[in-house]
Design a protein around this motif. Structure first.
Motif, PDB file in Angstrom:
ATOM      1  N   ASN A 178     -27.803 -30.386 -64.964  1.00 45.54           N
ATOM      2  CA  ASN A 178     -26.678 -29.569 -65.422  1.00 45.54           C
ATOM      3  C   ASN A 178     -26.988 -28.081 -65.281  1.00 45.54           C
ATOM      4  O   ASN A 178     -26.139 -27.280 -64.901  1.00 45.54           O
ATOM      5  CB  ASN A 178     -26.338 -29.910 -66.872  1.00 45.54           C
ATOM      6  CG  ASN A 178     -25.563 -31.215 -66.977  1.00 45.54           C
ATOM      7  OD1 ASN A 178     -24.345 -31.211 -66.961  1.00 45.54           O
ATOM      8  ND2 ASN A 178     -26.272 -32.337 -67.024  1.00 45.54           N
ATOM      9  N   GLU A 179     -28.216 -27.709 -65.581  1.00 50.27           N
ATOM     10  CA  GLU A 179     -28.634 -26.311 -65.448  1.00 50.27           C
ATOM     11  C   GLU A 179     -28.615 -25.870 -63.984  1.00 50.27           C
ATOM     12  O   GLU A 179     -28.279 -24.725 -63.681  1.00 50.27           O
ATOM     13  CB  GLU A 179     -30.041 -26.113 -66.022  1.00 50.27           C
ATOM     14  CG  GLU A 179     -30.171 -26.374 -67.513  1.00 50.27           C
ATOM     15  CD  GLU A 179     -29.379 -25.394 -68.363  1.00 50.27           C
ATOM     16  OE1 GLU A 179     -28.934 -24.362 -67.847  1.00 50.27           O
ATOM     17  OE2 GLU A 179     -29.193 -25.687 -69.556  1.00 50.27           O
ATOM     18  N   VAL A 180     -28.981 -26.790 -63.104  1.00 50.49           N
ATOM     19  CA  VAL A 180     -28.965 -26.437 -61.676  1.00 50.49           C
ATOM     20  C   VAL A 180     -27.532 -26.122 -61.240  1.00 50.49           C
ATOM     21  O   VAL A 180     -27.273 -25.117 -60.579  1.00 50.49           O
ATOM     22  CB  VAL A 180     -29.574 -27.567 -60.816  1.00 50.49           C
ATOM     23  CG1 VAL A 180     -29.341 -27.313 -59.328  1.00 50.49           C
ATOM     24  CG2 VAL A 180     -31.068 -27.703 -61.099  1.00 50.49           C
ATOM     25  N   ASP A 210     -30.930 -16.680 -66.397  1.00 47.09           N
ATOM     26  CA  ASP A 210     -31.009 -17.499 -67.621  1.00 47.09           C
ATOM     27  C   ASP A 210     -31.154 -18.978 -67.237  1.00 47.09           C
ATOM     28  O   ASP A 210     -32.003 -19.689 -67.775  1.00 47.09           O
ATOM     29  CB  ASP A 210     -29.729 -17.366 -68.463  1.00 47.09           C
ATOM     30  CG  ASP A 210     -29.588 -16.006 -69.140  1.00 47.09           C
ATOM     31  OD1 ASP A 210     -30.604 -15.290 -69.261  1.00 47.09           O
ATOM     32  OD2 ASP A 210     -28.453 -15.658 -69.550  1.00 47.09           O
ATOM     33  N   GLU A 211     -30.298 -19.420 -66.311  1.00 44.48           N
ATOM     34  CA  GLU A 211     -30.315 -20.836 -65.938  1.00 44.48           C
ATOM     35  C   GLU A 211     -31.646 -21.193 -65.269  1.00 44.48           C
ATOM     36  O   GLU A 211     -32.163 -22.297 -65.465  1.00 44.48           O
ATOM     37  CB  GLU A 211     -29.139 -21.191 -65.007  1.00 44.48           C
ATOM     38  CG  GLU A 211     -27.753 -20.772 -65.495  1.00 44.48           C
ATOM     39  CD  GLU A 211     -27.327 -21.346 -66.842  1.00 44.48           C
ATOM     40  OE1 GLU A 211     -28.162 -21.949 -67.541  1.00 44.48           O
ATOM     41  OE2 GLU A 211     -26.143 -21.169 -67.206  1.00 44.48           O
ATOM     42  N   ALA A 212     -32.181 -20.239 -64.519  1.00 52.13           N
ATOM     43  CA  ALA A 212     -33.482 -20.492 -63.881  1.00 52.13           C
ATOM     44  C   ALA A 212     -34.537 -20.753 -64.959  1.00 52.13           C
ATOM     45  O   ALA A 212     -35.375 -21.649 -64.827  1.00 52.13           O
ATOM     46  CB  ALA A 212     -33.880 -19.294 -63.015  1.00 52.13           C
ATOM     47  N   ARG A 213     -34.462 -19.983 -66.046  1.00 52.88           N
ATOM     48  CA  ARG A 213     -35.423 -20.188 -67.137  1.00 52.88           C
ATOM     49  C   ARG A 213     -35.185 -21.513 -67.847  1.00 52.88           C
ATOM     50  O   ARG A 213     -36.125 -22.190 -68.249  1.00 52.88           O
ATOM     51  CB  ARG A 213     -35.327 -19.045 -68.149  1.00 52.88           C
ATOM     52  CG  ARG A 213     -36.263 -17.899 -67.877  1.00 52.88           C
ATOM     53  CD  ARG A 213     -36.399 -17.019 -69.117  1.00 52.88           C
ATOM     54  NE  ARG A 213     -35.182 -16.999 -69.883  1.00 52.88           N
ATOM     55  CZ  ARG A 213     -34.196 -16.145 -69.700  1.00 52.88           C
ATOM     56  NH1 ARG A 213     -34.324 -15.205 -68.805  1.00 52.88           N
ATOM     57  NH2 ARG A 213     -33.119 -16.184 -70.437  1.00 52.88           N
ATOM     58  N   HIS A 214     -33.888 -21.860 -67.996  1.00 54.84           N
ATOM     59  CA  HIS A 214     -33.603 -23.143 -68.661  1.00 54.84           C
ATOM     60  C   HIS A 214     -34.191 -24.294 -67.842  1.00 54.84           C
ATOM     61  O   HIS A 214     -34.769 -25.230 -68.401  1.00 54.84           O
ATOM     62  CB  HIS A 214     -32.090 -23.341 -68.841  1.00 54.84           C
ATOM     63  CG  HIS A 214     -31.459 -22.257 -69.676  1.00 54.84           C
ATOM     64  ND1 HIS A 214     -30.113 -22.122 -69.841  1.00 54.84           N
ATOM     65  CD2 HIS A 214     -32.026 -21.235 -70.386  1.00 54.84           C
ATOM     66  CE1 HIS A 214     -29.865 -21.080 -70.620  1.00 54.84           C
ATOM     67  NE2 HIS A 214     -31.004 -20.525 -70.951  1.00 54.84           N
ATOM     68  N   ILE A 215     -34.012 -24.209 -66.534  1.00 54.41           N
ATOM     69  CA  ILE A 215     -34.557 -25.268 -65.662  1.00 54.41           C
ATOM     70  C   ILE A 215     -36.073 -25.352 -65.860  1.00 54.41           C
ATOM     71  O   ILE A 215     -36.649 -26.432 -65.990  1.00 54.41           O
ATOM     72  CB  ILE A 215     -34.212 -24.973 -64.176  1.00 54.41           C
ATOM     73  CG1 ILE A 215     -32.708 -25.099 -63.953  1.00 54.41           C
ATOM     74  CG2 ILE A 215     -34.993 -25.902 -63.237  1.00 54.41           C
ATOM     75  CD1 ILE A 215     -32.233 -24.553 -62.611  1.00 54.41           C
ATOM     76  N   ASP A 290     -28.560 -18.259 -74.986  1.00 53.36           N
ATOM     77  CA  ASP A 290     -28.087 -17.779 -73.685  1.00 53.36           C
ATOM     78  C   ASP A 290     -26.701 -18.343 -73.366  1.00 53.36           C
ATOM     79  O   ASP A 290     -25.818 -17.634 -72.886  1.00 53.36           O
ATOM     80  CB  ASP A 290     -29.059 -18.199 -72.569  1.00 53.36           C
ATOM     81  CG  ASP A 290     -30.426 -17.527 -72.702  1.00 53.36           C
ATOM     82  OD1 ASP A 290     -30.504 -16.435 -73.302  1.00 53.36           O
ATOM     83  OD2 ASP A 290     -31.412 -18.094 -72.190  1.00 53.36           O
ATOM     84  N   GLU A 291     -26.538 -19.630 -73.650  1.00 50.20           N
ATOM     85  CA  GLU A 291     -25.262 -20.276 -73.314  1.00 50.20           C
ATOM     86  C   GLU A 291     -24.096 -19.651 -74.069  1.00 50.20           C
ATOM     87  O   GLU A 291     -22.987 -19.560 -73.544  1.00 50.20           O
ATOM     88  CB  GLU A 291     -25.312 -21.786 -73.586  1.00 50.20           C
ATOM     89  CG  GLU A 291     -26.274 -22.568 -72.713  1.00 50.20           C
ATOM     90  CD  GLU A 291     -26.049 -22.380 -71.213  1.00 50.20           C
ATOM     91  OE1 GLU A 291     -24.915 -22.068 -70.797  1.00 50.20           O
ATOM     92  OE2 GLU A 291     -27.021 -22.519 -70.462  1.00 50.20           O
ATOM     93  N   ALA A 292     -24.345 -19.221 -75.286  1.00 56.83           N
ATOM     94  CA  ALA A 292     -23.268 -18.614 -76.069  1.00 56.83           C
ATOM     95  C   ALA A 292     -22.720 -17.378 -75.340  1.00 56.83           C
ATOM     96  O   ALA A 292     -21.514 -17.117 -75.347  1.00 56.83           O
ATOM     97  CB  ALA A 292     -23.775 -18.239 -77.453  1.00 56.83           C
TER      98      ALA A 292
HETATM   99 FE   LIG Z   1     -28.210 -23.074 -69.122  1.00 56.62          FE
END
Ligand SMILES: [Fe+2]
Ligand SMILES: [Fe+2]
Length: 398
Positions: A178-180, A210-215, A290-292
């Motif tokens: 999902n993050e990707v 942000d998404e890169a960090r979540h992954i 981050d998502e917020a």
């Molecule tokens: Fe994310």
């Protein structure tokens, strides 16, 4: 008479900067005498002046070697340029409604010389991308960047059993895909945003980071106990592919940020609450913050766009219906993920615990639905419409 002494500095060593500064202070037609001992000074001055439209005259008095008279053409480059809005948002009209293509990558607020490349930006109208919130959200995002290496205590012990650990790994596996998708979608739009809308471009870029960090954080948590990752299903990837394939920025923001990431706020809160270990709890908490922001920008710019384009609301409804129909034959949420969430909330395979876990996941789903309806209401959807749309949202959550 103004006198500029260059000492032994030559025009091939930067002396022109001093001369240019002196000439810029003069009105057109006024002169400056140049002194200096560089052997080629006169020859270089002659060529330099001609190229810039200043008159050159040999002189040999009070140590000067040449007299330059400011030409009318000075500043032609500046006169042949236009201001590209203003750098500071405090200046009214700093961001123009429809920046011309040839401003291209020029800084907002620069004097842009005419001519040059004419790049195409699909998102070159303010109402299609702008949100008055973007500068604040960007500043907030920049201030909240966290380092996965230090923000999470990766040494925190995992004291739960294998069943729980496998559930965590399955949820992480699902989160990663999902993050990707959430990384790829804004990344595609960044290059379509006219750089004049600097803050929006920056905000999307930091969202991608942000998404890169979540992954990274989810992958690291998934592999923490040395086990293999879980299952990625066709249904999950099909649902995400419909997001990746959406070409329209407004529709994409609606499906991804408002509905998908909005739904993830509930999911990440759930994970934070039921995390069996401190690492899982912390990665869920950091991603949630981050998502917020991602959700806030989606709502912010769609609100502004809806004011400008009343038909957009119908387009958004149609997009949700289209996506629902396209995914109707798929299984939606991976059963393995659903069960893993139940196990995490249960904390064990004891029947009473599983019953509680099951109830918690039901509660999670109604919390997700409530959140979606609230966000839809903020976009001006009537309660019945919001309820119907929320019900059509993908069972895959994102
Ligand atoms: Fe994310
Ligand atoms: Fe996100």
């Amino acid at each position: 008479m103004t006198l500029v002494d260059l000492g032994h500095l030559g025009l091939d060593e930067g002396a022109h900067i001093i001369i240019k500064h002196a000439i810029d202070q003069l009105p057109s037609g006024a002169s400056v005498d140049i002194c200096g001992t560089h052997p080629a000074l006169r020859v270089h001055l002659r060529a330099w002046s001609r190229a810039r439209g200043h008159a050159f005259e040999d002189v040999d008095e009070h140590g000067a070697v040449a007299r330059l008279t400011r030409g009318a053409a000075t500043g032609a480059q500046l006169r042949n340029s236009e201001p590209a809005g203003h750098a500071s948002l405090a200046v009214p009209g700093a961001v123009v409604e429809h920046p011309p293509r040839h401003w291209g990558v020029a800084a907002r607020g620069a004097s842009v010389e005419q001519g040059g490349p004419d790049p195409f930006f699909a998102l070159d109208e303010k109402w299609r991308v702008w949100s008055d919130d973007a500068p604040r959200l960007y500043a907030q995002a920049a201030a909240s960047q966290w380092d996965p290496a230090t923000a999470i205590d990766w040494e925190a012990p995992l004291q739960h059993g294998e069943v729980i650990e496998i559930a965590v790994i399955q949820v992480m596996t699902y989160l990663i895909e999902n993050e990707v998708a959430a990384l790829v979608v804004p990344a595609r739009f960044i290059a379509q945003v006219h750089p004049h809308f600097r803050e929006v471009m920056q905000l999307l870029a930091i969202q991608v980071a942000d998404e890169a960090r979540h992954i990274e954080a989810f992958t690291r948590r998934a592999t923490l106990s040395g086990r293999s990752l879980g299952l990625s299903t066709v249904g999950g990837r099909q649902s995400l592919q419909t997001l990746i394939d959406e070409p329209d920025f407004a529709v994409s923001s609606f499906l991804l940020s408002v509905l998908g990431e909005g739904t993830f706020l509930s999911l990440l809160s759930f994970l934070e609450a039921y995390a069996p270990d401190r690492v899982t709890q912390r990665v869920a908490q950091l991603a949630l913050q981050d998502e917020a922001r991602h959700v806030a920008f989606g709502i912010g710019h769609l609100r502004q766009q809806l004011d400008h384009e009343p038909d957009l609301r119908a387009r958004l409804v149609a997009a949700v219906e289209r996506r629902h129909d396209a995914l109707a034959q798929t299984s939606g949420l991976n059963d393995e993920v659903f069960d893993a969430l139940v196990v995490l909330a249960a904390g064990s395979l004891d029947p009473n615990a599983i019953a509680r876990g099951w109830a918690s996941v039901q509660e999670l789903q109604s919390d997700m639905d409530l959140g979606r309806r609230r966000r839809l209401a903020r976009l001006g959807f009537a309660p019945e419409e919001a309820e119907a749309l929320s019900a059509l949202h993908t069972r895959n959550f994102m």
